[in-house]
Structure formats: C-alpha cells, structure tokens
Design an enzyme around this catalytic site. Structure first.
Site, PDB file in Angstrom:
ATOM      1  N   HIS A 233       0.861  -1.344   0.081  1.00  0.00           N
ATOM      2  CA  HIS A 233      -0.212  -0.188   0.047  1.00  0.00           C
ATOM      3  C   HIS A 233       0.856   1.145   0.019  1.00  0.00           C
ATOM      4  O   HIS A 233       0.246   2.409  -0.139  1.00  0.00           O
ATOM      5  CB  HIS A 233      -1.045   0.002   1.214  1.00  0.00           C
ATOM      6  CG  HIS A 233      -0.467   0.290   2.570  1.00  0.00           C
ATOM      7  ND1 HIS A 233      -1.252   0.338   3.439  1.00  0.00           N
ATOM      8  CD2 HIS A 233       0.894   0.491   2.881  1.00  0.00           C
ATOM      9  CE1 HIS A 233      -0.723   0.563   4.724  1.00  0.00           C
ATOM     10  NE2 HIS A 233       0.618   0.632   4.397  1.00  0.00           N
ATOM     11  N   ASP A 234       2.146   1.033   0.216  1.00  0.00           N
ATOM     12  CA  ASP A 234       3.054   2.320  -0.045  1.00  0.00           C
ATOM     13  C   ASP A 234       3.374   2.642  -1.286  1.00  0.00           C
ATOM     14  O   ASP A 234       4.197   3.636  -1.483  1.00  0.00           O
ATOM     15  CB  ASP A 234       4.236   2.042   0.840  1.00  0.00           C
ATOM     16  CG  ASP A 234       4.153   1.943   2.455  1.00  0.00           C
ATOM     17  OD1 ASP A 234       3.127   2.648   2.867  1.00  0.00           O
ATOM     18  OD2 ASP A 234       4.918   1.364   3.074  1.00  0.00           O
ATOM     19  N   GLU A 261      -2.488  -6.916   4.222  1.00  0.00           N
ATOM     20  CA  GLU A 261      -2.881  -5.548   3.648  1.00  0.00           C
ATOM     21  C   GLU A 261      -4.329  -5.512   4.040  1.00  0.00           C
ATOM     22  O   GLU A 261      -5.106  -6.302   4.182  1.00  0.00           O
ATOM     23  CB  GLU A 261      -2.789  -5.513   2.051  1.00  0.00           C
ATOM     24  CG  GLU A 261      -1.316  -5.514   1.625  1.00  0.00           C
ATOM     25  CD  GLU A 261      -0.566  -4.449   1.702  1.00  0.00           C
ATOM     26  OE1 GLU A 261      -1.104  -3.345   2.032  1.00  0.00           O
ATOM     27  OE2 GLU A 261       0.570  -4.482   1.563  1.00  0.00           O
ATOM     28  N   GLU A 293      -4.507   2.039  -0.684  1.00  0.00           N
ATOM     29  CA  GLU A 293      -5.267   0.817  -0.416  1.00  0.00           C
ATOM     30  C   GLU A 293      -5.895   0.121  -1.610  1.00  0.00           C
ATOM     31  O   GLU A 293      -6.079   0.973  -2.667  1.00  0.00           O
ATOM     32  CB  GLU A 293      -6.301   0.945   0.869  1.00  0.00           C
ATOM     33  CG  GLU A 293      -5.847   1.674   2.009  1.00  0.00           C
ATOM     34  CD  GLU A 293      -4.651   0.725   2.587  1.00  0.00           C
ATOM     35  OE1 GLU A 293      -4.377  -0.486   2.395  1.00  0.00           O
ATOM     36  OE2 GLU A 293      -4.176   1.140   3.650  1.00  0.00           O
TER      37      GLU A 293
END
Length: 360
Positions: A233-234, A261, A293
């Site tokens: 998600h980064d 996640e 996300e």
C-alpha cells in the site's frame, strides 16, 4: 416548575432533522480529535487508570494530579471528557455529593483502553500523535491544489514526499517509527491468534531480528515463504508488480507469498472495517506517489500479472487481511520456512526468528 432532566433526545421528529444534525456534526468534526489529543497530552487517561481498575474520578480529582494553575481547569477538563464520553471512549456516572450537588465521574471505557499502554507497552497513542503532527495536518491544506493540478500535497507543502520529510526529521522519524511499531505489534498479535499459515515455521515471537540491506524492487532472497506486511500500500502498481515478480522468482513451486494488507470494497460501506480502511487510503495520498489501499480485484490483477496462479483470502485481523499467493496451489509440499520482508522505518515487529529486510 423547573425540569431536572431532559426529555429523550434520541427521537427525531423527521429524517430531515436527523440529517441536519449529522451534517452539523461533520462540519464540526475537528472538535473530537483535538479533544482526544488534548486529553492524551494531559495524560488524563493515565491519571484515571492509575486510580485502579474500574475506578472513576471527578474532574477535580483528575486536575489534582496536574500542575494546573488555572482555576477553571476542572471545568475545561469536564467539557473535554464529556465529548470523549459521547464518543464511547470514556464512561460517565452521575453522583450526588453530601451537599446535594450532582457531579460527573469518568472512567475508561472498552475503546478507551487502547489509548493506554497494554501489557506489551503498546497503544494507539503514537498513531494519534503522527496523524496530528503539524506537518501532516498541513498536507490537507494542499489537497485541493494537488487534486486539480497534480502532484502531491506533501510536495506542495514541503518540497518532498512524506517519506523524505520523515527521513530528514529525527523527532518525526521517531514518532513515525513508534506509531508503526505499536500498530504492528497489536495487529500481529491478533494475526498470530487466528492465522494458521505460520504453523510448522517455529516459534513466532516479538523480537528484533537480523537486518539485511537490499533493494526489494531488484531482488528478493530465496525462501519457501515470503511475508510482506503493509508494503504494497506504500507503492504504486508498477513498483508493486516488480516486488511481486521478484517474490515469484524467489520462492519454489511449493512456496507461497503471505500478504498482510487492507482491502477496499468496490462499494463504500459504513461499517467500521470499511471506514477505517478508507481513512487509511485517503491518508496515503500524502505519503508517496502511487500509495493507496486496493480492492480485491486490484490485488488479483497484480498477482496474476506477477505470475501467481492463485490468490487465497484467508482471514481478517482488525481491518487487515491475510492473503496467500501460490505458484501452484495443488503442489504437495514439505513444511515451509519463512522470510520476512518489511517496509522502511519499522524497527520493531513480531516475527518468527527469520530474516528481516530493512529498506531505507
């Protein structure tokens, strides 16, 4: 004749009345988080908790534990704690003293306990502190321009993305690390209670393990199983695809990649899991280009393009899902050993005594 109590305020005369009050609450929504932050900064939760399990204190009793010079402090504290009670973080009882005066007593509710250090020394307070950092708060003021003209709100505000801002500020870096450490430990403890995919891998404990430098977008060391926790998600899709392809090459035909996640539903809902994940998703806009996300379809698309044949949704811990990616789900395999991949700046986590990659 004076009325001593209010009539029931839970009943609305119309849907219009309820909608308007909800709109007003949204318009004044900054009151609650700043009331909570002030309570944390004043150690009000700790003061109440130190009185003993189940104990409740009056505002005056709480203020007696503070270096307060303001004679109005008990009244201010009372007003802050009423707001927190209305959001179910604190409990409140009315009592009548010997002089016939009614006063409020406050205690820690079940939600409020997460703002106190648990037996492992962790809480959500560091998360509150990082989200209320003045620089992160300032990012929101640039979101309109970033939306219309492109770029990132953090770059518009500080000339760099938040990863770079954190890296250049020791105090902010410490706050960020602490927030990630506490959140990781709390969530991983829940993961280890419900997820059976680590069985046969040896004891899983909360330790600092060996850090091995490397570039996860270039190569991932070989392992039978690779655990990727809050890394995808980064990053944007291109970087995530590079990482997953490297993981595919690093595991055997019997291997698997374990993802932890959050997953967004296709249709936004009002449940706590969804709203929490949506908050995280919007906050990631400030973090790094492409950070977000993802929905289940987006994870499936990444996994398929990386070469995996199967994505198995296993279980949920809070708002985080355990997913397993397989090269060949029908292959009969021996017990696995696991390799830990972890995103940068997280210095403490629950692991299984295996390698931990720290990327800076």
């Amino acid at each position: 004749m004076m009325m001593s109590s209010l009539p029931d305020q839970q009943q609305f005369t119309s849907k219009e009345e309820e909608d308007y009050l909800q709109a007003i609450q949204f318009a004044t929504s900054t009151v609650f988080p700043f009331a909570l932050k002030t309570a944390i900064d004043l150690d009000l939760f700790e003061i109440i908790a130190k009185a003993g399990p189940g104990c409740m204190l009056s505002p005056a009793e709480i203020v007696s534990n503070l270096p307060a010079k303001n004679p109005d402090a008990p009244t201010i504290i009372d007003r802050i704690l009423r707001v927190l009670t209305a959001h179910s973080i604190l409990a409140c009882n009315l009592v009548t003293d010997q002089d016939g005066h009614t006063k409020r007593l406050y205690g820690i509710a079940s939600i409020g306990k997460y703002f106190l250090q648990n037996e492992d020394g962790n809480s959500v307070v560091p998360f509150l502190n990082i989200t209320h950092d003045r620089r992160l708060m300032e990012c929101w003021n640039f979101l309109k321009e970033a939306t219309l003209d492109g770029g990132q709100s953090s770059v518009r505000g500080f000339g760099m993305d938040l990863f770079e801002v954190v890296a250049k500020d020791r105090n902010l870096s410490n706050t960020f690390n602490q927030s990630m450490s506490n959140h990781t430990t709390i969530v991983m403890k829940k993961v280890l209670e419900i997820y059976k995919g680590f069985e046969g891998l040896g004891q899983v404990v909360d330790v600092g393990v060996e850090h091995v430098g490397g570039d996860m977008f270039t190569k991932v060391p070989h392992g039978e199983a690779i655990f990727i926790k809050w890394v995808l998600h980064d990053w944007g899709d291109e970087q995530c695809l590079k990482l997953l392809k490297n993981c595919y090459e690093a595991i055997s035909e019997c291997g698997k990649v374990i993802l932890l996640e959050s997953i967004l539903p296709e249709l936004p809902m009002t449940d706590l899991v969804t709203t929490t994940t949506l908050h995280f998703d919007l906050g990631l806009l400030h973090l790094h280009p492409g950070a977000k996300e993802r929905t289940m379809k987006e994870f499936e698309a990444l996994a398929t393009e990386a070469g995996f044949t199967t994505l198995k949704l296993v279980c949920r811990a809070y708002n985080c899902w355990l997913m397993e990616l397989y090269k060949n789900v029908n292959q009969k395999c021996e017990p696995l050993t696991t390799l830990n991949l972890q995103s940068s700046l997280i210095n403490k986590f629950i692991s299984n005594d295996t390698l931990h990659f720290k990327f800076s």
